[in-house]
Design a protein around this motif. Structure first.
Motif, short mmCIF file in Angstrom:
data_model
loop_
_atom_site.label_atom_id
_atom_site.label_comp_id
_atom_site.label_asym_id
_atom_site.label_seq_id
_atom_site.Cartn_x
_atom_site.Cartn_y
_atom_site.Cartn_z
N ASN A 266 0.83 -1.21 0.00
CA ASN A 266 0.00 0.00 0.00
C ASN A 266 0.86 1.25 0.00
O ASN A 266 2.10 1.18 0.05
CB ASN A 266 -0.96 0.00 1.20
CG ASN A 266 -0.22 -0.19 2.52
OD1 ASN A 266 0.74 0.51 2.81
ND2 ASN A 266 -0.66 -1.17 3.31
N LYS A 267 0.20 2.39 -0.05
CA LYS A 267 0.90 3.68 -0.15
C LYS A 267 1.83 3.92 1.03
O LYS A 267 2.96 4.42 0.86
CB LYS A 267 -0.13 4.81 -0.24
CG LYS A 267 0.50 6.18 -0.42
CD LYS A 267 -0.55 7.24 -0.67
CE LYS A 267 0.10 8.60 -0.87
NZ LYS A 267 -0.89 9.65 -1.22
N ALA A 268 1.40 3.54 2.23
CA ALA A 268 2.23 3.75 3.42
C ALA A 268 3.54 2.96 3.32
O ALA A 268 4.60 3.46 3.70
CB ALA A 268 1.46 3.33 4.67
N ASP A 269 3.46 1.75 2.79
CA ASP A 269 4.66 0.92 2.63
C ASP A 269 5.63 1.55 1.63
O ASP A 269 6.83 1.60 1.86
CB ASP A 269 4.28 -0.49 2.15
CG ASP A 269 3.50 -1.27 3.18
OD1 ASP A 269 3.67 -0.99 4.38
OD2 ASP A 269 2.72 -2.16 2.78
N HIS A 274 10.37 5.08 -0.01
CA HIS A 274 10.76 6.38 -0.57
C HIS A 274 11.70 7.10 0.39
O HIS A 274 12.76 7.61 -0.01
CB HIS A 274 9.49 7.19 -0.83
CG HIS A 274 9.74 8.55 -1.39
ND1 HIS A 274 8.73 9.40 -1.75
CD2 HIS A 274 10.88 9.24 -1.66
CE1 HIS A 274 9.23 10.53 -2.20
NE2 HIS A 274 10.53 10.45 -2.16
N PHE A 275 11.33 7.14 1.67
CA PHE A 275 12.15 7.84 2.66
C PHE A 275 13.47 7.12 2.91
O PHE A 275 14.49 7.75 3.22
CB PHE A 275 11.38 8.02 3.97
CG PHE A 275 10.40 9.16 3.93
CD1 PHE A 275 10.85 10.47 3.76
CD2 PHE A 275 9.04 8.95 4.05
CE1 PHE A 275 9.97 11.54 3.71
CE2 PHE A 275 8.14 10.01 4.01
CZ PHE A 275 8.60 11.30 3.84
N LEU A 276 13.48 5.79 2.78
CA LEU A 276 14.72 5.04 2.93
C LEU A 276 15.71 5.43 1.83
O LEU A 276 16.90 5.65 2.10
CB LEU A 276 14.44 3.54 2.88
CG LEU A 276 15.67 2.61 2.94
CD1 LEU A 276 16.47 2.85 4.23
CD2 LEU A 276 15.25 1.15 2.83
N LEU A 277 15.23 5.52 0.60
CA LEU A 277 16.08 5.93 -0.52
C LEU A 277 16.56 7.37 -0.34
O LEU A 277 17.72 7.69 -0.62
CB LEU A 277 15.32 5.79 -1.84
CG LEU A 277 15.06 4.35 -2.31
CD1 LEU A 277 14.08 4.36 -3.47
CD2 LEU A 277 16.36 3.67 -2.72
#
Length: 315
Positions: A266-269, A274-277
């Motif tokens: 889902n979007k939250a995952d 995204h933030f990890l990258l």
């Protein structure tokens, strides 16, 4: 107590800061200076680079170009962002579309004026950069693959501008650029998975929309594996000082990213990925100093000695 007018002004300033993503721009400016000192012009003294007024104008023009790019991108994505980022979209809407366009053109005029003091090549480069960002926001980003590739290329162009300024075409520079390019390209594809609802509603033909989520994950996985090649070059072939610690750490995070990618639904995952990258990219900026930490130590000693001389002169 602030008056109602003052509160409204502050709210609009905050809104505009959100539109241009000011929290990103200072990181890019820092990255340009660190890249110049440690990668692009290592034979020059750090102080000489910091006091170079032409380089300052290039970094300033790059920051302003990125800001104007965020403005025009926000202008075209207003409807899409209402679905994908409703809270941010509501903040951004405090600044009218007409005001955004006026500021956009004013910033672009300022950019061309500033770089005209450097050379006609700089004017040509930044004029082309501004046009490409507009064309990407207006047309290209709606299409699969070419939109993602263009976004990644636009993200590394500010560093190419500094590369052209110093004219140092070392192989190690392109290894760094390839690793950064792959990370940004992967992040763009993750954003497509994250924003699939808004893309569907606004007829954006991204890979998840045209094909499916599994196809997008397969492409992202292949690109993630590809990052091994520039990392191998930077660790085993080229001398990057202690920055190899960062690349080893990045590989571990990318392995974790790879595993979590196929668990994400889902979007939250996808937002977490995204933030990890983003963390890997920003960490890479600060870890550039690990290439030659002695530069910082020497700089600290130089500043301390100059401060002592200053104190002695006034006592």
């Amino acid at each position: 107590m602030l008056s109602r007018k003052s509160k409204l002004l502050l709210t609009k300033i905050f809104s505009f800061f959100s539109v241009i993503r000011g929290y990103n721009i200072w990181v890019i400016a820092l990255a340009q200076y660190l890249a110049a000192i440690f990668i692009l012009a290592p034979e020059l003294r750090a102080l000489e680079i910091l006091l170079d007024w032409k380089l300052f104008l290039i970094v300033l023009a790059s920051s302003l170009t990125i800001a104007s790019g965020y403005i025009i991108n926000n202008f075209y994505d207003a409807k899409k962002d209402l679905i994908n980022r409703p809270r941010k979209a509501m903040i951004d809407r405090l600044v009218s579309q007409s005001t955004k366009l006026k500021v956009y053109f004013a910033i672009n005029f300022l950019i061309v004026t500033l770089v005209s003091f450097i050379s006609w090549r700089a004017v040509l480069f930044f004029s082309s950069y501004i046009f490409l960002i507009w064309f990407y926001s207006h047309k290209i980003k709606k299409y699969p693959i070419i939109g993602n590739l263009t976004a990644a290329i636009l993200a590394i162009l500010p560093f190419f501008g500094i590369l052209m300024y110093y004219k140092n075409f070392y192989h190690v520079i392109f290894a760094h650029a390839t690793f950064l390019f792959l990370l940004i390209l992967i992040r763009e594809l993750i954003k497509d998975l994250e924003n699939i609802e808004g893309d569907l509603a606004n007829e954006y033909q991204t890979i998840p929309v045209l094909f499916n989520e599994k196809t997008a994950k397969t492409i992202i996985s292949a690109l993630t594996i590809t990052t091994i090649f520039p990392v191998y070059l930077l660790i085993d072939i080229y001398d990057v000082g202690y920055m190899d610690i960062y690349f080893y750490f990045s590989l571990l995070l990318l392995i974790f990213f790879f595993i979590q990618l196929w668990k994400s639904e889902n979007k939250a995952d996808f937002l977490k990925l995204h933030f990890l990258l983003k963390f890997i990219i920003v960490a890479g900026v600060f870890c550039i100093v690990l290439i030659e930490p002695s530069v910082l130590i020497h700089g600290k000693k130089l500043l301390t000695s100059q401060y002592v001389i200053f104190l002695e002169s006034i006592t």
